[in-house]
Each structure stands twice: as structure tokens, then as C-alpha cells.
Design an enzyme around this catalytic site. Structure first.
Site, PDB file in Angstrom:
ATOM      1  N   ASN A 204       0.825  -1.203   0.000  1.00  0.00           N
ATOM      2  CA  ASN A 204       0.000   0.000   0.000  1.00  0.00           C
ATOM      3  C   ASN A 204       0.862   1.257   0.000  1.00  0.00           C
ATOM      4  OD1 ASN A 204      -2.433  -1.407   0.009  1.00  0.00           O
ATOM      5  ND2 ASN A 204      -2.520  -1.494   2.236  1.00  0.00           N
ATOM      6  N   HIS A 254      -1.338  -7.017   5.849  1.00  0.00           N
ATOM      7  CA  HIS A 254      -2.461  -7.114   6.773  1.00  0.00           C
ATOM      8  C   HIS A 254      -2.059  -7.824   8.069  1.00  0.00           C
ATOM      9  CE1 HIS A 254      -5.554  -6.558   3.268  1.00  0.00           C
ATOM     10  NE2 HIS A 254      -4.848  -5.468   3.531  1.00  0.00           N
ATOM     11  N   TYR A 263      -0.282  -9.066  -2.643  1.00  0.00           N
ATOM     12  CA  TYR A 263       0.238  -7.762  -2.236  1.00  0.00           C
ATOM     13  C   TYR A 263       1.740  -7.663  -2.521  1.00  0.00           C
ATOM     14  CZ  TYR A 263      -3.973  -5.968   0.027  1.00  0.00           C
ATOM     15  OH  TYR A 263      -5.232  -5.478   0.266  1.00  0.00           O
TER      16      TYR A 263
END
Length: 793
Positions: A204, A254, A263
């Protein structure tokens, strides 16, 4: 961090001189010529669209034509109205905003790319800009308060918006560009990367930096580019908890989810693109920590890529995205297509690496391209033309030598995963602990992945079985009968245990030890929302994996099973099953129960040996499901696949039940029968709730998992530990780990004559040699392997 710029400031800058000035409040610095930003903008456009390829040649011509077709569909159905740009995408939903930008991006690419049938179409260009203005007015602007999924506002929509603006930049007015940039500033201010926490970590964080960098380029802001570059710094160091790369090659997102294949793929792609974008510029990434990313290619990513696929055990909830309905047409996703994306990213990252690294990685890439017979890399419909051309260039370069799959074992203690690679096949094991979740669900995805962390044992052959998990496996397989798992058939609700990896068993002993080729691995299993407990071990050796189970106890009142295997035979497969030399029925619905089976073999797949005989059940069935059953955003089309399942039935109230079998991928009936007849090949030293261990004399192998301190065979330990001993001639290697991560020290005694310790890790202390060996290991808290090499007496 500098404040967001006002729209007036942006207008003044974008309509102003050829020099860009620092943001108000930013540290004073030199002014930069406007063409420095134009250079980066052109470079980003090339990274998106590619250059140098022959648009009339396959596969580019086919892909470009398809791009034109999609753009035509979107263009003809675009209908700007209050609350929507397309009638099927109400802007009251955040995902519809992102998808609307995605459609506009397709249209912009069709305008800018050659051979699309729409190349340079001025009307299409006008439609794209009309769409941008409409989304700005209706949804994505500096006055809107975000709703729905944060990702759409901070990553999904702004990335696509900025990509479109990069492509059509020369046709935008200063006012329009100022509007779009102001909207991005509103949703992605500098504060989004001010701390490395929350949703601003790992993949992210890289995505957010991409947004900031493109915003800086389009608005000619050096300060924004500096912020984007510097905000990458926290991504580079190894972490010991939470999100990011670990020193052992693990990648977690996460907090609790092994995520190399999803990811992790986003992270390496984003970093590869940003490094290529900024290379040689004033804003080039110079942080020495980026070397950890380069090292991760072989330490973290390559171990999970096999024949072009990336193993599902590190893809999290992405395994449920087989066919997603996120647009006018369905988009396919599977382990091969996810793997191709990572391969493409490695090829791009090679352009920023050292010559030696680049040479090595291109060899890996060429090997993966050559071996993916199931799903050709160079015609992957999900790869952009630019990526395909980069891969094709590597593949056609004669000086690049394709690298073979390695023969090795890799253990990833930080994310409870293991990968065993042999000549002709590979396997991986997925486990769960108080550190790693059973499974992740969220946003309506992966609703029935409950048991994927209960010791699921995946395996693939070099020229067979690659479609096992690729061909509609996840929507059609019985989710209570995943290969390798020991489970209670207690009915679980969709999404049981909570979202985002919240469900974790209260167990610590999960992990193992390896010498880099063989391994001993164990998992203390506690069932999700169940009373089930079990001890499971996998001893990974030359041509097989020896699987033991003990202490299997459950009071749920439902059937308890250990699934030996569950092979996906495809829509019409009739692969033969042979048990102890007798061919079994190929009729759908057939069931078999064998009370003293010693071996079984599935034609085209492999063999299974049951030392001492065992009760084994079998089922041949057709199962029907839809991706929407496990993912609310996916296709509702019914799919049917045939399965051949083998399992050990433990009854409805087992108490300390056990099992033992040898998995032999690729083995024929002859090879399997021979292994079953060679009763001295394997000795099971222990298979109880306190210890599990085996020895294979012909391999010089001994593997023992001590759930508690004690003695097994010639080995004694003072605390729970995993032990592997390999004897080769007059030399032995002893490997020890502390999977529980609690022991201050582990004392090990091996009742075997040893004349000297020739090498050892610094964490190993030699107490004595002679008629026996005494070592003390200081294991630390990472679950790592500690080694000593000795000369035998």
C-alpha cells in the site's frame, strides 16, 4: 511535509514559466527545468504503453485489437448523467468510481496505442476528457468526503486518473489539470505517508508513493517527488513483525497474512516502475536499503514461482478471484496469471539492478517462460504490450541462458510457509499459528478459505498437474477436503472467524528446520471454531514427503478426516486409481473403503504409500460451483470439475488418532508398489502427541519434531525443537530450530560417536564430542535453523 497546494497556486504554476518552484513551506532548493518533468512524464507513458514493438506482429496485434474493441464498447455505452458516467456504475459506490476511471484509461490507451482501430481518434480523445471532467464534477474532487473502501480513494482511482492525465496531458488545459491534481491532493495528502502504519505500509505504501510521484510530475512539483521518493524508505528495511519483507524471505501484509503472490506482487511491480521512472533523475532512489528489494527477487519471490505460476499458499484472498466481474466483461485470474505479473515485474526491475543481478534474473525469467506449458506467458491477456515486449526481448536474446528450477528446500518461519523443490516437482505447505492467520477474507472475498492454513499440502509436476489449482479448483473443490489438511467436518459459515486475518489459532509450535535441501516441518493444529486438535509433521526428502499425524482429537460430533489428496481431474478427467495393484472404478459417484491399503496411485499424478497398512477411503465425484460462491464480486456462471479424493477417516469422536503416508509426486504404479514393498526404506521412530520422527537410512536422513522435550531414537533435547540430521559418508549435518520461539537454550545430545565439530553457527556451543555429541543452541525468536557440521567417529 508540505501542505496541499491550492487550486489557484496549481493554476499559476501550470500556466506559468518553464521553471517549477518548490511548494510553499518546503525546504529551499534549486529550480528545475520544466523539461525534467516532461522527461519523466514521457518515461511513465512509455512504461505504460511500450515502444519499439511491431504492432502488426503477434501477440501485440491481437492485444491492441482487443484494446480497441473494449474501448469501443466503453465509448458507446458512456452516458454522463447525474450520479454516473456509465449507467451500470453508480458513483455512490467507491468501487464504481475506480472502475469508471479504469474504463476511461482503456479508452485513453486505445487512443494512444498503435493498431487499435482508434489510434489518434480525436472524438475518442474528447470523450476521455469529457469523462474525466464528469468524474471530477460528480465524484472525485476536493470537496467530496470519501465513502466505501479507502483504497478506491487513495490508490485505485488516483492511480488511474493520473495515468490517463499522463497519456492525454497535451490536450488538457491548465485548469483541468489543476482540478484533477487538487482532487488527488485532497484524498492523498502528504500526511498519507507521514507515518509507516495503518494502510500506509508494504504494498500500500508503494502504491501511495506512485500516486504522489505522478502527481508531482504532472504538476511539476519537486517537493512532491521528494516526498514520494523519501516515503519509500520505510519499505526497504526488513521487519520482524507486521507488514513487509522479512530476513527469511517472507512477505506479510495485513499483519497476519502471507502475501508474496498478491500484495507482494503489487509491491515489486510498484517499486520496479518507480525505480525505472526516477532512475537518473534528480529524484532517483539512492537509499541503500533498496538492495533488500533486489535480494528479495531470489529470496522471497523466486521460491514461490514454479513453471510460471505463483503458489496459491501466498496469495491470500486473491485465490477466490478466478473470474471477477468488475467491468463490462469478466476478467480471468489464476495462479499462472498472477505468476506472470511477478515475472514481468522482475524483468522490469532487472533494468535497475546490477549487471550480475540483471543477468541472473533474466535467466530465471527465460526459464519460467519456457516451462509454462499450461498458460503461455508471452500471450498472457492480462499483461500490457509494454510488458510483453520486455519479456519477449529477454526470451529472444540468445546470450540469456534459461535457468532450470532449483532442487532445494526453503522454509519461511516468519509466515508459516515451506517450499520443497525436487527434480520434476515442487510442493508447498501452508500452516497457521498465533502469528499467521488460518485464512483471510474481506470485501466479500475468499468466504470459504477456512482450512487453507490447516496444513494444506500443494504440489505440482514439471510437465503435469499445473492445472490442479488453476482450473476452477477453488469454486468447485470441497472446502472441507483440501489436500493435506486434518479437519473437522463441522459446518462453518461463510467468512467464519472474522475478516482481514483475524482468525488465528492459539498455538506457537509451527515451523521446522532445513539444511537447504531436506527438511522437518511440524504444525500443532487447532481447528477454526472447532474442538479439533492434532499434531502434523512433514519430512521432506529426495523423491517424496513423509506425512505423519498424531494426537488427533475432536468432540465436535462430526466426521474428522485427514485428506491424503484431492486431485482436480478437470471437466472430464477419468484418471485411473489403483490400490494395492487393483484398478478401481472410473464411474462418477464411486466410493471405495480399503481397510488395510498399503499403497495407491492416481494415473498421471503420483503415488501414496501407507506404511504398515491403513484404512483409506476414496471418492470419485463431479462437483459444481461458481466463483460467486466464494467471492461476491465474481462470476455466477456454474462450473463443474471432477475430483478424485483419498482420505483417512478418523471417526466422529477421535481420541489421539494417527496416520502415516508417503506422498510421491509423479510416481508410477510400479514405483509406488516398489516403495511400499521396501519396508526397510522408512522407519517411523515416533508418532505420538509428544514426538514425531522418522529415519530413512538410504538417505542418511533423520527428522524429528519434539513437541515436548524428550528422547527419540539416538536424539535427546531439553526443550521443544525440530531436528534434522543428514549423514553423508563420515560427515553429518545437524540442524535445529525452536518453532515455539520460547526456549532460551536447547541442549541436544546425539548418541553417535563424533570426533570433531568442523563448522557451526555462532548460536551453537559444543559441549563435548567423543562417544556422543552434546550441543547447546541459543535459538533466538525467529524460528530459524541453527547448524553444526561434524566428523563421525
Amino acid at each position: 511535509m508540505s501542505p496541499a497546494w491550492s487550486r489557484r497556486t496549481l493554476l499559476q504554476l501550470l500556466a506559468g514559466t518553464a521553471l517549477a518552484l518548490p511548494t510553499a513551506g518546503a525546504a529551499a532548493g534549486p529550480a528545475f527545468a520544466a523539461d525534467a518533468y516532461d522527461t519523466l512524464r514521457t518515461r511513465w507513458k512509455t512504461l505504460m504503453l511500450g515502444s519499439g514493438f511491431d504492432s502488426t506482429a503477434a501477440p501485440y496485434s491481437t492485444k491492441l485489437a482487443a484494446l480497441g474493441t473494449s474501448a469501443t464498447t466503453f465509448r458507446s455505452s458512456m452516458a454522463p448523467a447525474t450520479g454516473s458516467l456509465w449507467s451500470d456504475l453508480p458513483l455512490s459506490t467507491s468501487s464504481s468510481i475506480t472502475t469508471s476511471y479504469a474504463r476511461l484509461l482503456t479508452m485513453a490507451q486505445a487512443y494512444a496505442q498503435p493498431a487499435t482501430g482508434l489510434t489518434g481518434d480525436s472524438t475518442l480523445l474528447a470523450d476521455v476528457i469529457t469523462g474525466l471532467d464528469h468524474l471530477y464534477t460528480q465524484a472525485y474532487n476536493e470537496s467530496t468526503t470519501s465513502y466505501g473502501n479507502w483504497w478506491d480513494w487513495q490508490i485505485g482511482s488516483p492511480q488511474k486518473l493520473l495515468d490517463i492525465a499522463t497519456i492525454v496531458n497535451d490536450s488538457l488545459s491548465s485548469a483541468q489539470l489543476a482540478d484533477y491534481v487538487a482532487a488527488v491532493d485532497h484524498f492523498v495528502p502528504d500526511s498519507a505517508v507521514a507515518t509507516y502504519s495503518g494502510t500506509s505500509t508494504g504494498a500500500n505504501r508503494v502504491d501511495l508513493c506512485r500516486v504522489l510521484a505522478l502527481r508531482g510530475i504532472l504538476a511539476r512539483s519537486s517537493a512532491k517527488l521528494v516526498t514520494a521518493r523519501d516515503a519509500l524508505t520505510p519499505v526497504f528495511p526488513y521487519v520482524t513483525t507486521g507488514d513487509g519483507l522479512y530476513a527469511d524471505g517472507s512477505f506479510v501484509q495485513h499483519t497476519y497474512v502471507p502475501y508474496t503472490g498478491s500484495y507482494g506482487a503489487v509491491m515489486i511491480d510498484g517499486l520496479a516502475r518507480l525505480l525505472a521512472l526516477l532512475s537518473g533523475s534528480t529524484w532517483a532512489v539512492t537509499d541503500s536499503g533498496v538492495q533488500n528489494v533486489f535480494d528479495a527477487v531470489q529470496a522471497a519471490y523466486a521460491p514461490f514461482i514454479y513453471n510460471g505460476l505463483v503458489m496459491d499458499g501466498v496469495a491470500g484472498r486473491a485465490i477466490s478471484r478466478g473470474v471477477q466481474i468488475s467491468d463490462a466483461t469478466a476478467t480471468q485470474q489464476d495462479d499462472h496469471l498472477r505468476g506472470h505479473g511477478i515475472i514481468s515485474s522482475i524483468a522490469l526491475l532487472a533494468e535497475s539492478a546490477s549487471t550480475a543481478e540483471s543477468t541472473t534474473w533474466k535467466g530465471l525469467v527465460k526459464g519460467w517462460i519456457a516451462r509454462d506449458y499450461y498458460s503461455a506467458v508471452l500471450t498472457d491477456p492480462k499483461l500490457a504490450v509494454a510488458d510483453l515486449y520486455r519479456l519477449q526481448t529477454i526470451n529472444s536474446t540468445s546470450s540469456v541462458t534459461a535457468t532450470a528450477e532449483p532442487v532445494a528446500h526453503r522454509l519461511f518461519p516468519a509466515m508459516d510457509r515451506a517450499v520443497h523443490r525436487r527434480s520434476g516437482w515442487a510442493a508447498s505447505i501452508s500452516m497457521a499459528s498465533n502469528r499467521m492467520t488460518y485464512y483471510e477474507n474481506g470485501n466479500g472475498e475468499n468466504l470459504r478459505g477456512w482450512h487453507t492454513g490447516d496444513g494444506m499440502l500443494y504440489w505440482w509436476g514439471s510437465t503435469y498437474a499445473d492445472g490442479q489449482y488453476s482450473d476452477a479448483f477453488w469454486p468447485t473443490v470441497d472446502p472441507y477436503r483440501l489436500p493435506g489438511t486434518t479437519v473437522s467436518k463441522l459446518a462453518l459459515a461463510d467468512g467464519a472467524g472474522g475478516t482481514w486475518g483475524a482468525a488465528r489459532p492459539d498455538v506457537k509450535w509451527v515451523g521446522g528446520t532445513t539444511d537447504g535441501e531436506y527438511a522437518a516441518i511440524g504444525q500443532y493444529v487447532k481447528g477454526l471454531s472447532s474442538t479439533l486438535v492434532a499434531k502434523k509433521s512433514w519430512f521432506c526428502v529426495d523423491d517424496s514427503i513423509i506425512c505423519l499425524g498424531a494426537g488427533i482429537t475432536c468432540t465436535d460430533g462430526t466426521a474428522v478426516e485427514t485428506v491424503i489428496d484431492n486431485r482436480n481431474l478437470g471437466p472430464s478427467g477419468t484418471h485411473a486409481l489403483t490400490v494395492d495393484g487393483t484398478a478401481q472404478s472410473t464411474t462418477l459417484g464411486w466410493t471405495g473403503a480399503f481397510t488395510s491399503a498399503t499403497w495407491a496411485q492416481i494415473g498421471g499424478f503420483g503415488g501414496y504409500v501407507f506404511p504398515g497398512g491403513a484404512t483409506v477411503n476414496a471418492l470419485r465425484e463431479a462437483r459444481t460451483g461458481a466463483w460467486s460462491d466464494i467471492n461476491t464480486t465474481s462470476a455466477t456462471t456454474s462450473l463443474t470439475r471432477r475430483y478424485l479424493t483419498l482420505w483417512f477417516p478418523h471417526g466422529t469422536a477421535p481420541a489421539a488418532a494417527t496416520y502415516a503416508y508417503i506422498l510421491m509426486p509423479g510416481a508410477t504404479t510400479t514405483t509406488t508398489a516398489a516403495r511400499a514393498a521396501a519396508t526397510s526404506w522408512l522407519t517411523v521412530l515416533a508418532n505420538t502427541d509428544t514426538q514425531q520422527g522418522v529415519t530413512v537410512p538410504s538417505l542418511g536422513y533423520t527428522g524429528i519434531n519434539f513437541w515436548y522435550a524428550g528422547t527419540v531414537g539416538a536424539v535427546t533435547v531439553s526443550a521443544p525443537a525440530s531436528v534434522l540430521i543428514r549423514v553423508t559418508g563420515s560427515t553429518a549435518t545437524i540442524c535445529v530450530s525452536d518453532p515455539k520461539r520460547e526456549a532460551t537454550t536447547i541442549d541436544l545430545t546425539w548418541a553417535r560417536a563424533v570426533t570433531a565439530v568442523t563448522s557451526k553457527d555462532s548460536t551453537v556451543t559444543v559441549n563435548s564430542t567423543g562417544s556422543s555429541l552434546s550441543l547447546t543452541i541459543t535459538p533466538g525468536t525467529a524460528g530459524a535453523t541453527h547448524k553444526a557440521v561434524v566428523t563421525l567417529g
